[in-house]
Design an enzyme around this catalytic site. Sequence first.
Site, PDB file in Angstrom:
ATOM      1  N   LYS A   1       0.838  -1.197   0.000  1.00  0.00           N
ATOM      2  CA  LYS A   1       0.000   0.000   0.000  1.00  0.00           C
ATOM      3  C   LYS A   1       0.875   1.250   0.000  1.00  0.00           C
ATOM      4  O   LYS A   1       1.795   1.371   0.807  1.00  0.00           O
ATOM      5  CB  LYS A   1      -0.904   0.017   1.233  1.00  0.00           C
ATOM      6  CG  LYS A   1      -1.957   1.106   1.163  1.00  0.00           C
ATOM      7  CD  LYS A   1      -2.817   1.150   2.398  1.00  0.00           C
ATOM      8  CE  LYS A   1      -2.210   2.061   3.428  1.00  0.00           C
ATOM      9  NZ  LYS A   1      -3.183   2.582   4.399  1.00  0.00           N
TER      10      LYS A   1
ATOM     11  N   ASP B   1      -3.535   4.348  -1.806  1.00  0.00           N
ATOM     12  CA  ASP B   1      -4.511   4.776  -0.783  1.00  0.00           C
ATOM     13  C   ASP B   1      -4.498   6.293  -0.649  1.00  0.00           C
ATOM     14  O   ASP B   1      -4.001   6.833   0.333  1.00  0.00           O
ATOM     15  CB  ASP B   1      -4.163   4.085   0.544  1.00  0.00           C
ATOM     16  CG  ASP B   1      -5.233   4.301   1.605  1.00  0.00           C
ATOM     17  OD1 ASP B   1      -6.373   4.633   1.239  1.00  0.00           O
ATOM     18  OD2 ASP B   1      -4.925   4.118   2.801  1.00  0.00           O
TER      19      ASP B   1
ATOM     20  N   LYS C   1      -7.337   8.167  -0.872  1.00  0.00           N
ATOM     21  CA  LYS C   1      -8.642   8.589  -0.327  1.00  0.00           C
ATOM     22  C   LYS C   1      -9.148   9.856  -1.030  1.00  0.00           C
ATOM     23  O   LYS C   1      -9.307  10.916  -0.432  1.00  0.00           O
ATOM     24  CB  LYS C   1      -8.553   8.808   1.190  1.00  0.00           C
ATOM     25  CG  LYS C   1      -8.142   7.554   1.957  1.00  0.00           C
ATOM     26  CD  LYS C   1      -8.252   7.737   3.453  1.00  0.00           C
ATOM     27  CE  LYS C   1      -7.918   6.486   4.230  1.00  0.00           C
ATOM     28  NZ  LYS C   1      -6.484   6.137   4.218  1.00  0.00           N
TER      29      LYS C   1
ATOM     30  N   ASP D   1     -13.151  14.981  -4.120  1.00  0.00           N
ATOM     31  CA  ASP D   1     -13.120  16.261  -4.823  1.00  0.00           C
ATOM     32  C   ASP D   1     -14.347  16.305  -5.741  1.00  0.00           C
ATOM     33  O   ASP D   1     -15.204  15.414  -5.665  1.00  0.00           O
ATOM     34  CB  ASP D   1     -11.790  16.377  -5.617  1.00  0.00           C
ATOM     35  CG  ASP D   1     -11.326  17.818  -5.772  1.00  0.00           C
ATOM     36  OD1 ASP D   1     -12.172  18.683  -6.078  1.00  0.00           O
ATOM     37  OD2 ASP D   1     -10.124  18.074  -5.581  1.00  0.00           O
TER      38      ASP D   1
ATOM     39  N   THR E   1     -11.330   5.570  10.826  1.00  0.00           N
ATOM     40  CA  THR E   1     -11.272   4.940  12.168  1.00  0.00           C
ATOM     41  C   THR E   1     -10.922   5.965  13.248  1.00  0.00           C
ATOM     42  O   THR E   1     -11.153   5.725  14.419  1.00  0.00           O
ATOM     43  CB  THR E   1     -10.239   3.794  12.227  1.00  0.00           C
ATOM     44  OG1 THR E   1      -8.968   4.321  11.846  1.00  0.00           O
ATOM     45  CG2 THR E   1     -10.601   2.651  11.318  1.00  0.00           C
TER      46      THR E   1
ATOM     47  N   ARG F   1       2.923  -0.866  10.685  1.00  0.00           N
ATOM     48  CA  ARG F   1       4.016  -0.852  11.651  1.00  0.00           C
ATOM     49  C   ARG F   1       4.419  -2.187  12.287  1.00  0.00           C
ATOM     50  O   ARG F   1       5.616  -2.384  12.528  1.00  0.00           O
ATOM     51  CB  ARG F   1       3.721   0.220  12.713  1.00  0.00           C
ATOM     52  CG  ARG F   1       3.858   1.620  12.105  1.00  0.00           C
ATOM     53  CD  ARG F   1       3.170   2.665  12.923  1.00  0.00           C
ATOM     54  NE  ARG F   1       1.719   2.528  12.870  1.00  0.00           N
ATOM     55  CZ  ARG F   1       0.863   3.356  13.446  1.00  0.00           C
ATOM     56  NH1 ARG F   1       1.322   4.388  14.140  1.00  0.00           N
ATOM     57  NH2 ARG F   1      -0.432   3.172  13.331  1.00  0.00           N
TER      58      ARG F   1
HETATM   59  O1  C5P Z   1      -1.201   0.886  12.316  1.00  0.00           O
HETATM   60  P1  C5P Z   1      -0.579   0.381  11.026  1.00  0.00           P
HETATM   61  O2  C5P Z   1       0.797   0.897  10.804  1.00  0.00           O
HETATM   62  O3  C5P Z   1      -0.690  -1.123  10.850  1.00  0.00           O
HETATM   63  O4  C5P Z   1      -1.493   1.063   9.926  1.00  0.00           O
HETATM   64  C1  C5P Z   1      -1.619   0.610   8.609  1.00  0.00           C
HETATM   65  C2  C5P Z   1      -2.603   1.528   7.908  1.00  0.00           C
HETATM   66  O5  C5P Z   1      -3.810   1.594   8.681  1.00  0.00           O
HETATM   67  C3  C5P Z   1      -2.157   2.985   7.777  1.00  0.00           C
HETATM   68  O6  C5P Z   1      -1.543   3.158   6.531  1.00  0.00           O
HETATM   69  C4  C5P Z   1      -3.420   3.800   7.919  1.00  0.00           C
HETATM   70  O7  C5P Z   1      -3.976   4.094   6.640  1.00  0.00           O
HETATM   71  C5  C5P Z   1      -4.382   2.891   8.638  1.00  0.00           C
HETATM   72  N1  C5P Z   1      -4.647   3.328  10.021  1.00  0.00           N
HETATM   73  C6  C5P Z   1      -5.951   3.358  10.479  1.00  0.00           C
HETATM   74  N2  C5P Z   1      -6.223   3.759  11.783  1.00  0.00           N
HETATM   75  C7  C5P Z   1      -5.236   4.123  12.617  1.00  0.00           C
HETATM   76  C8  C5P Z   1      -3.888   4.049  12.181  1.00  0.00           C
HETATM   77  C9  C5P Z   1      -3.633   3.646  10.870  1.00  0.00           C
HETATM   78  O8  C5P Z   1      -6.865   3.005   9.729  1.00  0.00           O
HETATM   79  N3  C5P Z   1      -5.531   4.518  13.864  1.00  0.00           N
END
Ligand code: C5P
Length: 230
Positions: free
Chosen positions: A35, A62, A64, A67, A118, A209
Amino acid sequence: MTNVADKIIVALDVATKEKALALVKQLQHDISFFKIGLQLYTAEGPEIVRAVLATGAKIWLDLKLYDIPNTVARAVESASTLGVQMITIHLSGGSEMIRAATTARASNMLVLGVTVLTSSTEQTLREIGINDTVENQVIRLARFGAAAGVDGFVASPHEIKILRAEFGDRIKIAVQGIRPNWADPGDQKRFMTPRDALEAGADYIGIGRPITKHAQPREAVAKILDELSN
Ligand code: C5P
């Protein structure tokens, strides 16, 4: 039969092309889908997309998009020309914008809709004039998104069941907020393990991460794949 590794998408949330390509190189034995989001795309532009595609991997761009319909349609066309496999748009842009995006995409590209981020809460919704629960808003957006031809949704793992119940197998569900038991939750509040998310019916799980910040990213992937196969 789909290999379980094909359902894992690694989020390349890093600042430079060098770091992104180093991760792809380390992981490409097991992972074939990556991604690219706003951070990396803003820093490196379409060049990084071409470079990752050139390794043979697939890309979820991604960005998002949100527009006026014409601008979104042209951006989707550009992404189709680049050759990415998946792109995201905000469903809150409305049916006309969604239809413009789904009409403009290449036939082999999926357009996924973001319902409610989220990071948003009921309070965030109230702030922008929506007096409803997050869950109702997710379903409302998903319904007109599906009617306007979107191929699937980006959702929190906790929304998989209601979306599947409403739309069956005709839509794809990609989830983020995935944490193996051994990983630091970080800023993810309502997370789920890879196994629980796949068992709940996710088509794709996006993980960042826990893999990319691991001292040995390839080991993190191996551990996740091992947990999924037992
Ligand atoms: O937390 P992690 O590094 O696994 O996040 C992967 C993806 O999840 C991010 O690229 C982001 O788009 C999304 N994300 C999310 N909600 C969060 C943090 C990250 O949807 N609180």
